[in-house]
Each structure stands twice: as structure tokens, then as C-alpha cells.
Design a protein around this motif. Structure first.
Motif, PDB file in Angstrom:
ATOM      1  N   PHE A 132      71.447  -5.722  62.324  1.00 46.55           N
ATOM      2  CA  PHE A 132      72.470  -6.750  62.572  1.00 46.55           C
ATOM      3  C   PHE A 132      72.375  -7.274  64.005  1.00 46.55           C
ATOM      4  O   PHE A 132      72.357  -8.494  64.232  1.00 46.55           O
ATOM      5  CB  PHE A 132      73.860  -6.172  62.296  1.00 46.55           C
ATOM      6  CG  PHE A 132      74.963  -7.028  62.846  1.00 46.55           C
ATOM      7  CD1 PHE A 132      75.293  -8.229  62.246  1.00 46.55           C
ATOM      8  CD2 PHE A 132      75.647  -6.642  63.990  1.00 46.55           C
ATOM      9  CE1 PHE A 132      76.284  -9.043  62.775  1.00 46.55           C
ATOM     10  CE2 PHE A 132      76.636  -7.446  64.523  1.00 46.55           C
ATOM     11  CZ  PHE A 132      76.965  -8.650  63.914  1.00 46.55           C
ATOM     12  N   MET A 133      72.317  -6.375  64.973  1.00 44.74           N
ATOM     13  CA  MET A 133      72.303  -6.805  66.375  1.00 44.74           C
ATOM     14  C   MET A 133      71.008  -7.541  66.715  1.00 44.74           C
ATOM     15  O   MET A 133      70.958  -8.278  67.705  1.00 44.74           O
ATOM     16  CB  MET A 133      72.508  -5.609  67.316  1.00 44.74           C
ATOM     17  CG  MET A 133      73.893  -4.982  67.245  1.00 44.74           C
ATOM     18  SD  MET A 133      75.250  -6.073  67.782  1.00 44.74           S
ATOM     19  CE  MET A 133      75.135  -5.948  69.576  1.00 44.74           C
ATOM     20  N   ALA A 134      69.958  -7.333  65.908  1.00 45.93           N
ATOM     21  CA  ALA A 134      68.713  -8.072  66.121  1.00 45.93           C
ATOM     22  C   ALA A 134      68.727  -9.409  65.381  1.00 45.93           C
ATOM     23  O   ALA A 134      67.733 -10.118  65.375  1.00 45.93           O
ATOM     24  CB  ALA A 134      67.523  -7.229  65.675  1.00 45.93           C
ATOM     25  N   GLY A 135      69.850  -9.718  64.726  1.00 45.39           N
ATOM     26  CA  GLY A 135      69.996 -11.045  64.132  1.00 45.39           C
ATOM     27  C   GLY A 135      69.702 -11.133  62.651  1.00 45.39           C
ATOM     28  O   GLY A 135      69.740 -12.231  62.085  1.00 45.39           O
ATOM     29  N   SER A 136      69.419  -9.987  61.994  1.00 47.32           N
ATOM     30  CA  SER A 136      69.139 -10.038  60.562  1.00 47.32           C
ATOM     31  C   SER A 136      70.382 -10.465  59.788  1.00 47.32           C
ATOM     32  O   SER A 136      71.485  -9.986  60.038  1.00 47.32           O
ATOM     33  CB  SER A 136      68.683  -8.663  60.065  1.00 47.32           C
ATOM     34  OG  SER A 136      68.757  -8.621  58.644  1.00 47.32           O
ATOM     35  N   GLN A 137      70.185 -11.388  58.854  1.00 48.72           N
ATOM     36  CA  GLN A 137      71.306 -11.848  58.020  1.00 48.72           C
ATOM     37  C   GLN A 137      71.498 -10.941  56.806  1.00 48.72           C
ATOM     38  O   GLN A 137      72.483 -11.090  56.077  1.00 48.72           O
ATOM     39  CB  GLN A 137      71.069 -13.288  57.545  1.00 48.72           C
ATOM     40  CG  GLN A 137      70.846 -14.287  58.676  1.00 48.72           C
ATOM     41  CD  GLN A 137      72.020 -14.383  59.630  1.00 48.72           C
ATOM     42  OE1 GLN A 137      73.165 -14.524  59.207  1.00 48.72           O
ATOM     43  NE2 GLN A 137      71.751 -14.270  60.932  1.00 48.72           N
ATOM     44  N   ASP A 138      70.559 -10.031  56.568  1.00 44.77           N
ATOM     45  CA  ASP A 138      70.621  -9.184  55.374  1.00 44.77           C
ATOM     46  C   ASP A 138      71.348  -7.866  55.617  1.00 44.77           C
ATOM     47  O   ASP A 138      71.741  -7.192  54.675  1.00 44.77           O
ATOM     48  CB  ASP A 138      69.204  -8.850  54.891  1.00 44.77           C
ATOM     49  CG  ASP A 138      68.436 -10.095  54.499  1.00 44.77           C
ATOM     50  OD1 ASP A 138      69.091 -11.065  54.064  1.00 44.77           O
ATOM     51  OD2 ASP A 138      67.205 -10.090  54.626  1.00 44.77           O
ATOM     52  N   ALA A 139      71.517  -7.498  56.877  1.00 44.01           N
ATOM     53  CA  ALA A 139      72.089  -6.185  57.189  1.00 44.01           C
ATOM     54  C   ALA A 139      73.577  -6.143  56.825  1.00 44.01           C
ATOM     55  O   ALA A 139      74.267  -7.162  56.870  1.00 44.01           O
ATOM     56  CB  ALA A 139      71.914  -5.891  58.673  1.00 44.01           C
ATOM     57  N   LEU A 140      74.058  -4.959  56.451  1.00 45.14           N
ATOM     58  CA  LEU A 140      75.499  -4.753  56.283  1.00 45.14           C
ATOM     59  C   LEU A 140      76.113  -4.758  57.685  1.00 45.14           C
ATOM     60  O   LEU A 140      75.818  -3.900  58.505  1.00 45.14           O
ATOM     61  CB  LEU A 140      75.763  -3.427  55.564  1.00 45.14           C
ATOM     62  CG  LEU A 140      75.393  -3.410  54.073  1.00 45.14           C
ATOM     63  CD1 LEU A 140      75.403  -1.984  53.525  1.00 45.14           C
ATOM     64  CD2 LEU A 140      76.344  -4.287  53.263  1.00 45.14           C
ATOM     65  N   ALA A 141      76.973  -5.741  57.938  1.00 42.81           N
ATOM     66  CA  ALA A 141      77.513  -5.955  59.283  1.00 42.81           C
ATOM     67  C   ALA A 141      78.931  -5.396  59.371  1.00 42.81           C
ATOM     68  O   ALA A 141      79.635  -5.292  58.370  1.00 42.81           O
ATOM     69  CB  ALA A 141      77.519  -7.447  59.587  1.00 42.81           C
ATOM     70  N   PRO A 142      79.356  -5.000  60.576  1.00 40.36           N
ATOM     71  CA  PRO A 142      80.717  -4.485  60.749  1.00 40.36           C
ATOM     72  C   PRO A 142      81.765  -5.479  60.218  1.00 40.36           C
ATOM     73  O   PRO A 142      81.619  -6.699  60.369  1.00 40.36           O
ATOM     74  CB  PRO A 142      80.837  -4.303  62.266  1.00 40.36           C
ATOM     75  CG  PRO A 142      79.428  -4.105  62.734  1.00 40.36           C
ATOM     76  CD  PRO A 142      78.594  -4.967  61.833  1.00 40.36           C
ATOM     77  N   CYS A 143      82.820  -4.945  59.600  1.00 35.56           N
ATOM     78  CA  CYS A 143      83.778  -5.763  58.850  1.00 35.56           C
ATOM     79  C   CYS A 143      84.664  -6.627  59.739  1.00 35.56           C
ATOM     80  O   CYS A 143      84.861  -7.817  59.470  1.00 35.56           O
ATOM     81  CB  CYS A 143      84.646  -4.854  57.980  1.00 35.56           C
ATOM     82  SG  CYS A 143      83.698  -3.930  56.756  1.00 35.56           S
ATOM     83  N   THR A 144      85.250  -6.031  60.785  1.00 38.06           N
ATOM     84  CA  THR A 144      86.241  -6.766  61.567  1.00 38.06           C
ATOM     85  C   THR A 144      85.646  -8.011  62.231  1.00 38.06           C
ATOM     86  O   THR A 144      86.247  -9.093  62.141  1.00 38.06           O
ATOM     87  CB  THR A 144      86.901  -5.830  62.596  1.00 38.06           C
ATOM     88  OG1 THR A 144      87.548  -4.759  61.884  1.00 38.06           O
ATOM     89  CG2 THR A 144      87.945  -6.566  63.424  1.00 38.06           C
ATOM     90  N   PRO A 145      84.485  -7.920  62.883  1.00 33.20           N
ATOM     91  CA  PRO A 145      83.920  -9.141  63.475  1.00 33.20           C
ATOM     92  C   PRO A 145      83.606 -10.213  62.427  1.00 33.20           C
ATOM     93  O   PRO A 145      83.786 -11.396  62.690  1.00 33.20           O
ATOM     94  CB  PRO A 145      82.647  -8.650  64.156  1.00 33.20           C
ATOM     95  CG  PRO A 145      82.801  -7.188  64.311  1.00 33.20           C
ATOM     96  CD  PRO A 145      83.695  -6.723  63.219  1.00 33.20           C
TER      97      PRO A 145
END
Lengths: 297, 297
Positions: A132-145
Motif C-alpha cells: 500500500f505505502m508503495a502505491g499498489s492499488q491491489d493491497a488491502l489498505a487501512p480502513c480509516t484513511p
């Protein structure tokens, strides 16, 4: 004196619930399967109990099967680790949520790492966080942000070149929020308790995300007229001034709403969206695990 | 007119070389083993060839065994993947570096993910990047930002509350640099090509890290008197103004060095430090793999 638009998290959460329901129905029609989230809660922290019940309720509402595994506060870390490993291997569980905080003496980081990354619906596993932090759109990202960005998108069409200030640098909110805003094309300033002239850095911003955990930190004169303000704070106060206890945000809502162009309330702002993106992440994880192509969520 | 202190990367790199040599000697005394780095280079990009040779030379200088695997530009991705997997499983290789860029048509991200995270001396694997971005001190971190921080530490004792502006948001430099500065207690502003008023955001900073890839972008009037300036840019120009070709940074060195309190030159600033931290990461990876306790590097 103007009055800011109130960005209602409850209304937006209801919209996302419908999107999630549709995605689940469509996946069920194609694959004959239903997503399942397992929530693991250790001990009897009363706040955790409320959070977990809210999550289970919201799952039920949209058609995600959910199970609450309530474990004794005295469980050994090795036993808890085994529970997480079993769930990671269980084909009927698509999402695993370990409710934090854990009882004293347990190493949350070690245990979170045992969650299979593809079932890590909180987006806390370093493999997901790194992608996610490297910019991948496929990663499961933290919910609140994710929820904060969705709220911002209801009032901002074009983020390019906007100045955003994020108050707080936690791994759960501040850092991933900064990353999402960078991805949108904002300049991003991250401030925290060691920062000098926080007011000035907040006052320079078109977009303010307050995630400091400090009640009513952001005052009206910290806010540029017309700025958009997202309040992630959930601070329990024993006395709100009228003798009643309750929850307040990191922003002095009443005063700031006379300066900002749009603002989220607390409660009813970011909170409902955090659970929305737990549901979204669960369905994304489910779709990936059953081999569905990318879903629109 | 004052003159900024020139922060000499070559001098500092020599100091780090000695630290690395000592760590290797100490580990060899205890374990009887020597670290080995394998550098994989695909095709015959002339710039890559220079970089790889520099890395191999520096390894030799400090006592890291190194091997250069030069592969044909027409190798299939599956074959390259197998080479990386074999090195990941090879107990005699402690660090693996895949020299970028790869020939057109290859998916660098996919191949980088095949490097065993514990041998990922570039710190590009999402597991390492995620741990690092979440604040772990044990993760293998990207080399260039580590070098920049070390350069900054030669002139700054206390980072708490300092304002830093990072120009550029790449995964290799900008983002991890912002994270390292946050960890030190700075407020950090990240700017990029979509940012408005970059000059103003740079002018507000006590610490400027320029990693934009834009020759002489940062002018003297962008810099607050007394600021510290780190220039990550390596821009090849055909004509430096005197008819000669050469390398310039992202900072107008001559003019800015009359305003800043300290500044890195290009070349001879950040460049040598990037390789220093490749050596450091290789020894850290080696120490971890042979079961040594945490080393001082």
C-alpha cells in the motif's frame, strides 16, 4: 458568518453498504459463496466489546457472515497464535480481524503477522502495508484513511496541487492518510506532538485531517477559511461542559464549522466509514480468495 | 556573504567503510564466515554497468565477497525469476541486488518480490518496505535515504521539531526519506510535480532533501538562510555551460551554497553514501542469517 457543509458519515456509510451488498450479490450469483469475517477478541475490554458488536452488526446488515471468537484474557500468546494460524488456513474464513488492544504482555505485532496477508482486512500486515505505502492499488489498505478519503471525495473533485496537513503520524491513520493524499496529487505536511508551529502548518492547508487523539485541539483560528476538515479523533470526555459525558473529536467543531467549507462531525463522521471499509476490505479479500476478477468497490 | 559547509560524502563513506570492515572482522572472528553479495544485471545498459562495477569495487574494499551475474538482455522473465529463487535459497549468498532498470517487457516488481526478504539489501521487498514504513528498526531499509540521514547527522544534533521538506515522492527515496525524518521528530512536507508553490514550501524548511530528478531546480531564493540542503539528484547534462558534459544535482549548488548553512555536492555527496548503506545492509542481512545478535551499524 458562513456555516460549513456537514459531511455526514452515516449517510455515506449507508451508500457504501448498498455498494457492498450489490458486490456480494453479484459474487454470490457467479460463485455461490458468501464472505465470512471472523473477529477475534481477547479479554473483556468494554470499549472493544462495543466496537466488535458494531462490526458484527454492520456485517449482518450487508450480508457478510460473521463470527465472534471471544477468548479468555489469560490465554497464552502461543494459543492465540494457533487460533490465528487455524483461521488463516480455514477456507471458510475470508477475513480475520484481531481486535486491539490485546491484554498486557502480549506482542500484538507478532500475532498480527500471523494473519494470512490475503485475509488481513485491517491492512496491518507489513506485506499489505508495504504494498500500500508503495502505491499498489491491489493491497488491502487501512480502513480509516480509506474512509477519510471517501468523505473528502464527496466535497472535492480535484485534489491536484491541494495542500493537505495531517495531524498525527500513526501507522493506522496518519501515515497511510498522508500516502493516500499524495496518491491523489496533494502536497502533504505531516505534523505531530514534536512539531513547531502546528497552527501555522494547519492554517496553510486546504485539507486538514486531524488524528491526534487530543480533544478540541484544532481551533477556529487554525483553519484557513474554506478549508475542508476531517476529524478522526474519538476522545471520551467525562464532562462535555454540561455535566454529561460523551465523545468529542480533535476539532473544535462548533467554532471551526464557521470557518471551514466542509467538516465531519464526531460522532457520525469518520467512525461509520471505518467500518464501511472493513466491509469493503472483507469483500475484496473474499473476491480475491474465490478467484473473482477485480471488483468495483 | 557566507559560505555553506560542504558535507563531503566521500569522507563520510570512508568512515562507514571502516565501520563495516570492523563489523565484518568481528563477525568473522565469532562465526568464521564472510558476507557475500550477488549482483544480478540483465542486459548491457552502460549506466548500469558503471553502477554495478562501483558496487563490486566497494564490496571488495571492505571485505564483502561479491559476484556479478551478467544475464543476457533476451532472458525470459521466468528464467530470471528462477535465478533469483535459486539465489534466495543459496546459503552462501547473503545479499541479492537486482540492478534496475530491467529490459523492456519485464515486470520488475514481480521479480523483486522473488528476492528472499532477508536477502533484500535494497529494501525494496514490500515486507521490508512495510516494516520500515511502520517504524521497525530491524527492517532492511532503502539505502539512499539512510545515507541522506547519516549526512544530515554530521551537521544536525537534534532533529526534534525541525521543518523538513522533501522534494519527490518515489518509493526509493522520497517516501522513505519522509519516514526517516518523521522518526527523527521532524515535521515533514512532501512536494512533487503537482504541488503548488513548491518554492514557498522549500523556503519554509530547516532541512531540504531534493530528489526530483530535475537539474538545478532548487534556487538560492528557495532556501531559508541557514537551512541544510541534501541533493539526491544525479542529472546527466550534455553541456554544463562550458561545453563539457557532466553530472549536476537538483540544487543550484553554487548559488545555494551562499545561503545554506550546509550542503552536499554532486557528485561526491549522497552517491557514495548510497553504496555505503548497500554494504551496511549486506552485513546486517548476513549477521541476521548466521544468527549473530544485533550488530552496531
Amino acid at each position: 458568518m458562513t456555516q460549513a457543509q456537514i459531511i455526514c458519515g452515516k449517510t455515506l456509510a449507508a451508500v457504501i453498504d448498498e455498494e457492498v451488498k450489490e458486490a456480494i450479490a453479484s459474487l454470490h450469483a457467479s460463485f455461490g459463496k458468501t464472505p465470512k469475517l471472523t473477529v477475534v477478541v481477547v479479554g473483556d475490554d468494554p470499549a472493544s466489546a462495543i466496537y466488535v458488536n458494531n462490526k458484527v452488526k454492520r456485517c449482518r446488515k450487508v450480508g457478510i457472515e460473521s463470527e465472534k471468537l471471544a477468548l479468555d484474557a489469560n490465554i497464552f500468546q502461543a494459543e492465540l497464535t494457533q487460533v490465528i494460524r487455524d483461521l488463516s488456513a480455514d477456507p471458510d474464513t475470508h477475513g480475520i480481524l484481531l481486535q486491539l488492544p490485546l491484554p498486557n504482555g502480549m506482542n500484538a505485532r507478532e500475532i498480527l503477522h500471523e494473519i494470512a496477508p490475503e485475509k488481513d482486512v485491517d491492512g496491518f500486515h507489513p506485506l499489505n502495508f508495504g504494498s500500500f505505502m508503495a502505491g499498489s492499488q491491489d493491497a488491502l489498505a487501512p480502513c480509516t484513511p480509506q474512509g477519510c478519503l471517501r468523505l473528502l471525495k464527496t466535497v472535492i473533485d480535484d485534489f491536484h496541487g491541494k495542500d493537505a496537513t495531517v495531524i498525527g503520524c500513526s501507522n493506522i491513520v496518519g501515515k497511510p492518510m498522508a500516502e493516500l493524499l499524495l496518491q491523489q496529487g496533494c502536497s502533504v505536511t505531516s505534523v505531530h506532538h514534536l512539531s513547531h508551529d502546528i497552527e501555522g502548518k494547519v492554517r496553510a492547508a486546504d485539507i486538514i485531517v486531524a488524528a491526534a487523539g487530543s480533544p478540541h485541539l484544532v481551533k477556529a483560528d487554525w483553519v484557513k477559511p474554506g478549508a475542508v476538515v476531517i476529524d478522526v479523533g474519538i476522545n471520551r470526555l467525562r464532562d462535555l461542559g454540561d455535566g454529561k459525558s460523551g465523545i468529542v473529536g480533535d476539532v473544535d467543531f462548533e467554532a471551526v464549522s464557521k470557518v471551514a467549507s466542509a467538516i465531519t462531525p464526531v460522532p457520525g463522521g469518520v467512525g461509520p466509514l471505518t467500518i464501511s471499509y472493513l466491509l469493503v476490505n472483507t469483500v475484496r479479500a473474499f473476491a480475491h480468495q474465490i478467484g473473482a476478477s477485480k471488483i468495483e468497490l
